[in-house]
Design an enzyme around this catalytic site. Structure first.
Site, short mmCIF file in Angstrom:
data_model
loop_
_atom_site.label_atom_id
_atom_site.label_comp_id
_atom_site.label_asym_id
_atom_site.label_seq_id
_atom_site.Cartn_x
_atom_site.Cartn_y
_atom_site.Cartn_z
N HIS A 1 2.40 3.30 -9.11
CA HIS A 1 2.22 1.86 -9.31
C HIS A 1 3.44 1.27 -10.02
CE1 HIS A 1 -1.72 1.97 -7.67
NE2 HIS A 1 -2.29 2.63 -8.66
N LEU B 1 8.87 -19.90 -3.22
CA LEU B 1 7.47 -19.62 -3.54
C LEU B 1 7.16 -18.13 -3.53
CD1 LEU B 1 5.65 -22.39 -1.43
CD2 LEU B 1 6.04 -22.35 -3.91
N ASP C 1 0.83 -1.20 0.00
CA ASP C 1 0.00 0.00 0.00
C ASP C 1 0.87 1.25 0.00
OD1 ASP C 1 -2.32 1.43 -0.04
OD2 ASP C 1 -2.78 1.17 2.08
#
Ligand code: IPE
Ligand code: MG
Length: 213
Positions: free
Chosen positions: A19, A113, A2
């Site tokens: 972004h 992962l 965020d």
């Protein structure tokens, strides 16, 4: 992840630029994973509620996703990353679904992962899992957990929220039952591998009792 919008606003830049810098922060963090003991990093990239944003911003985010998969997939493969996706990602645009399917397949042998939450909402995930458990005739904690999108991922140990907000915003609600929480003021584009290292060091010092003593 965020704070992209505020990062851009402070610099009088368009939100899309925030972004974009957020994606760069992701790239650096993923590259740094090999220097950590992190077995699985899960990133909240797009929530089921993010569709409420203006169409133009949603388009920017989707286009960034397309660009990122294209540019970084070879690096994921080379760096032994295994991509996982949680959330209702099949509900994204067909070309993105196709790119993601290809990325999942190409990275399936990786040992590190990287789970990405896309079109993800934890309450919806719990409802889906509970319904499946009920259909199997067994509504237990284990049965619900086994049907969550995270069923094949290691347990959640540490949850970090950036940008100074102190809420979970529909992220991993079930999984965070005994996770350690950290709320940091850093805006996501400014979150570096060093910030992660510091968070991991703090995590090491936490005394986890899981309700015992
Ligand atoms: C990124 O930050 C969140 C995503 C949906 C990718 P925000 O866009 O929520 O940034 P702020 O909260 O406006 O600063
Ligand atoms: Mg925000």
């Amino acid at each position: 992840m965020d704070g992209n919008g505020r990062w851009a606003k402070r610099r009088h830049l368009p939100r899309a630029m925030g972004h974009q810098r957020g994606v760069e922060a992701v790239r650096k963090l993923v590259r740094s994973l090999k220097d950590t003991g992190v077995e699985c990093l899960t990133l909240y990239a797009f929530s089921s509620e993010n569709w409420k944003r203006p169409g133009e911003e949603v388009d920017d985010l989707m286009n960034l996703m397309r660009k990122f998969i294209k540019s970084d997939l070879p690096e994921f493969v080379a760096n032994d990353v295994q991509l996982r996706i949680i959330g209702d990602w099949q509900g994204l645009a067909p070309d993105i679904v196709e790119m993601l399917e290809d990325a999942l397949e190409q990275t399936s042998k990786g040992s590190r992962l990287l789970a990405v939450a896309l079109n993800y909402g934890s309450q919806q995930e719990i409802v889906r899992a509970a319904a499946k458990a009920a259909a199997d005739g067994e509504v237990t904690e284990q049965a619900i957990a086994a049907h969550l999108d995270t069923a094949d991922l290691p347990p959640l140990d540490l949850l970090i929220r950036t940008s100074g907000e102190v809420r979970l915003s529909n992220f991993l609600l079930w999984q965070s039952a005994y996770a350690e929480m950290m709320f940091v003021d850093t805006l996501w584009p400014d979150f570096t591998p060093e910030h992660l290292q510091r968070a991991l060091a703090e995590f090491e010092g936490r005394d986890r009792r899981y309700g015992g003593r």
